[in-house]
Scaffold this motif. Sequence first.
Motif, mmCIF file in Angstrom:
data_model
loop_
_atom_site.group_PDB
_atom_site.id
_atom_site.type_symbol
_atom_site.label_atom_id
_atom_site.label_comp_id
_atom_site.label_asym_id
_atom_site.label_seq_id
_atom_site.Cartn_x
_atom_site.Cartn_y
_atom_site.Cartn_z
ATOM 1 N N LYS A 41 0.830 -1.205 0.000
ATOM 2 C CA LYS A 41 0.000 0.000 0.000
ATOM 3 C C LYS A 41 0.863 1.253 0.000
ATOM 4 O O LYS A 41 0.523 2.263 -0.626
ATOM 5 C CB LYS A 41 -0.940 -0.005 1.209
ATOM 6 C CG LYS A 41 -2.120 -0.966 1.074
ATOM 7 C CD LYS A 41 -3.012 -0.541 -0.064
ATOM 8 C CE LYS A 41 -4.146 -1.512 -0.301
ATOM 9 N NZ LYS A 41 -4.961 -1.127 -1.465
ATOM 10 N N ILE A 46 -0.569 5.639 -1.185
ATOM 11 C CA ILE A 46 -1.716 6.122 -0.431
ATOM 12 C C ILE A 46 -1.236 7.055 0.674
ATOM 13 O O ILE A 46 -0.076 7.019 1.078
ATOM 14 C CB ILE A 46 -2.556 4.967 0.160
ATOM 15 C CG1 ILE A 46 -1.749 4.170 1.192
ATOM 16 C CG2 ILE A 46 -3.054 4.052 -0.929
ATOM 17 C CD1 ILE A 46 -2.568 3.117 1.889
ATOM 18 N N SER A 47 -2.131 7.887 1.188
ATOM 19 C CA SER A 47 -1.751 8.930 2.143
ATOM 20 C C SER A 47 -1.305 8.349 3.483
ATOM 21 O O SER A 47 -1.685 7.232 3.861
ATOM 22 C CB SER A 47 -2.941 9.871 2.373
ATOM 23 O OG SER A 47 -3.974 9.202 3.066
ATOM 24 N N ARG A 49 -2.245 9.355 6.308
ATOM 25 C CA ARG A 49 -3.420 9.256 7.172
ATOM 26 C C ARG A 49 -4.123 7.905 6.970
ATOM 27 O O ARG A 49 -4.543 7.264 7.938
ATOM 28 C CB ARG A 49 -4.393 10.399 6.866
ATOM 29 C CG ARG A 49 -5.609 10.431 7.792
ATOM 30 C CD ARG A 49 -6.521 11.600 7.445
ATOM 31 N NE ARG A 49 -7.661 11.627 8.328
ATOM 32 C CZ ARG A 49 -7.667 12.210 9.512
ATOM 33 N NH1 ARG A 49 -6.584 12.807 9.958
ATOM 34 N NH2 ARG A 49 -8.759 12.215 10.263
ATOM 35 N N THR A 50 -4.237 7.459 5.713
ATOM 36 C CA THR A 50 -4.864 6.171 5.439
ATOM 37 C C THR A 50 -4.015 5.029 5.996
ATOM 38 O O THR A 50 -4.545 4.076 6.578
ATOM 39 C CB THR A 50 -5.060 5.979 3.921
ATOM 40 O OG1 THR A 50 -5.880 7.050 3.421
ATOM 41 C CG2 THR A 50 -5.754 4.661 3.620
ATOM 42 N N ASP A 53 -4.634 4.796 9.607
ATOM 43 C CA ASP A 53 -5.926 4.153 9.888
ATOM 44 C C ASP A 53 -5.825 2.634 9.773
ATOM 45 O O ASP A 53 -6.401 1.905 10.579
ATOM 46 C CB ASP A 53 -7.006 4.681 8.930
ATOM 47 C CG ASP A 53 -7.403 6.112 9.234
ATOM 48 O OD1 ASP A 53 -7.099 6.580 10.345
ATOM 49 O OD2 ASP A 53 -8.007 6.757 8.363
ATOM 50 N N TYR A 54 -5.086 2.149 8.766
ATOM 51 C CA TYR A 54 -4.888 0.703 8.614
ATOM 52 C C TYR A 54 -4.263 0.111 9.878
ATOM 53 O O TYR A 54 -4.707 -0.914 10.386
ATOM 54 C CB TYR A 54 -3.988 0.407 7.419
ATOM 55 C CG TYR A 54 -4.684 0.432 6.074
ATOM 56 C CD1 TYR A 54 -5.872 -0.263 5.861
ATOM 57 C CD2 TYR A 54 -4.144 1.128 4.996
ATOM 58 C CE1 TYR A 54 -6.506 -0.246 4.627
ATOM 59 C CE2 TYR A 54 -4.762 1.152 3.755
ATOM 60 C CZ TYR A 54 -5.942 0.467 3.577
ATOM 61 O OH TYR A 54 -6.572 0.477 2.362
ATOM 62 N N ARG A 102 -14.100 -1.368 6.729
ATOM 63 C CA ARG A 102 -13.608 -1.071 5.380
ATOM 64 C C ARG A 102 -12.100 -1.302 5.264
ATOM 65 O O ARG A 102 -11.619 -1.818 4.256
ATOM 66 C CB ARG A 102 -13.972 0.364 4.995
ATOM 67 C CG ARG A 102 -15.457 0.533 4.692
ATOM 68 C CD ARG A 102 -15.772 1.899 4.128
ATOM 69 N NE ARG A 102 -17.196 2.035 3.903
ATOM 70 C CZ ARG A 102 -18.042 2.625 4.743
ATOM 71 N NH1 ARG A 102 -17.587 3.155 5.879
ATOM 72 N NH2 ARG A 102 -19.332 2.701 4.471
ATOM 73 N N THR A 103 -11.338 -0.891 6.270
ATOM 74 C CA THR A 103 -9.893 -1.074 6.200
ATOM 75 C C THR A 103 -9.511 -2.547 6.348
ATOM 76 O O THR A 103 -8.633 -3.041 5.631
ATOM 77 C CB THR A 103 -9.179 -0.247 7.287
ATOM 78 O OG1 THR A 103 -9.785 -0.507 8.552
ATOM 79 C CG2 THR A 103 -9.268 1.233 6.987
ATOM 80 N N LYS A 200 -7.423 12.689 -2.157
ATOM 81 C CA LYS A 200 -7.873 11.367 -1.705
ATOM 82 C C LYS A 200 -7.904 10.361 -2.842
ATOM 83 O O LYS A 200 -7.595 9.180 -2.667
ATOM 84 C CB LYS A 200 -9.266 11.493 -1.075
ATOM 85 C CG LYS A 200 -9.762 10.234 -0.407
ATOM 86 C CD LYS A 200 -11.071 10.489 0.305
ATOM 87 C CE LYS A 200 -11.576 9.221 0.998
ATOM 88 N NZ LYS A 200 -12.862 9.463 1.716
#
Length: 324
Positions: A41, A46-47, A49-50, A53-54, A102-103, A200
Motif C-alpha cells: 500500500k 496512499i496517504s 493518514r490512510t 488508519d490501517y 472497510r480497512t 484522496k
Amino acid sequence: MPENKKSKIRMYSRKGVKVAIPNFKEEVSISSMFEIFITDKSIEGISNRTLHDYHVHFEYLMKFLGENITNIKMTKEMFKNYLSFMLHEQCLSPVTVNVRIRTIRAFLRYCFLHGYIEEPIHEYFKPVRTKEDTLESFTPQEIKRLLSVVEENSYKGFRDKVIIYVLLDTLVRCAELINIKRTNIDLKAGFITLESLNTKTKKGRTVPISTKTIKLLKEYIQITEEYKTDFLFLTYEGEPLSDNTVRKNLTEIGEKAGVNKRVSPHTFRHTGALFYVLNGGDPFSLQKILGHSDMSMVRKYIQMTNTDVKKQHNIFSPLNTVFK
C-alpha cells in the motif's frame, strides 16, 4: 502445515470478470501478512493518514483475536464474530464499525487475491446498514457567527479566517488544504491547483475561487512572504500547518461562537456543496469541484432540509412556467 493445494489455479469472479488467484501459500502469521500488505500500500502511494488508519484498525482486530493467528485459522465465522463483538459488546455505532470494517476488508481482500487465504472472507465481512441521515451543515447565520469571533487582527486569527473562506469556497478536504503551495494558486485566473499526491483519489484537480477569497488570499500571501516557504498555510513560526491543528482551531472557534454543531473542515465541505446547489449551481460542475468519481457521493453531500426544498420549489415550481 496444510496439505498441498498447488494442483490447480483458483479462479475468482470480481464484478463479473474471472480473475486467476495464486496458489495457496504456506502457513504465515496474520501480522506478517499485514506488514506485506502495508508495504504494498505504501508503494501505491496512499496517504499517511490512510496508512495510519490501517494500523489503528488492525490493532483493534488483534486485541479481539488475542493472538497472532496464522492464515490457516482465519475463517469467515471469526470475522463475523468480530463484527458482532463491535456492535453488541463494545456497543459501537454502525458508522464507527463500518469505518473499521472497510480497512480490514481491504486487508482480507489482499490476502485472498495474493493466495494467503483460501476463502474470500471479505465477501462475508461487509459494512452494516445505517440510517440515511441528512449530513450536518451550517446555516448562513452560523457561518457569520463563526467568522465574528475570529480575531483577525492577529496573524493566527487572520489565517483562520482565510482558511474558513477557502474551505467553504473551494470545498477542499483538510488534507488537501494543508498541502496547498503558494505556486498552486493563480490569483489572476482565480484557481487553486490541487496536486494528485495530496488528493484522496490521487487525481489532481483545479478548483475555482471567488473574488472575496482571492482578496483575502492576496493579503495573506503578502503577509507570509517573509517565511520563504512553499506551503501556504503556516504556523506563527513559519512551519506548515498540520491537519490536527486546523481541526483543533476550528473546534475552538465553534465553541467560542456557541455553534452547537461539529465545526470541522468536512462540515464546511458539506455546507459549501449544499449552498452551491441552492445558489443555482449544477451537480455536474459540483462533482468536479468535490473531486468525486461518481454522482452518488455528490447526492449525499447535497441532502436538503424540507425548508431548503420549499425555498427551491418556490423559485423553480413548474407552475412558474405556466403563469409567468
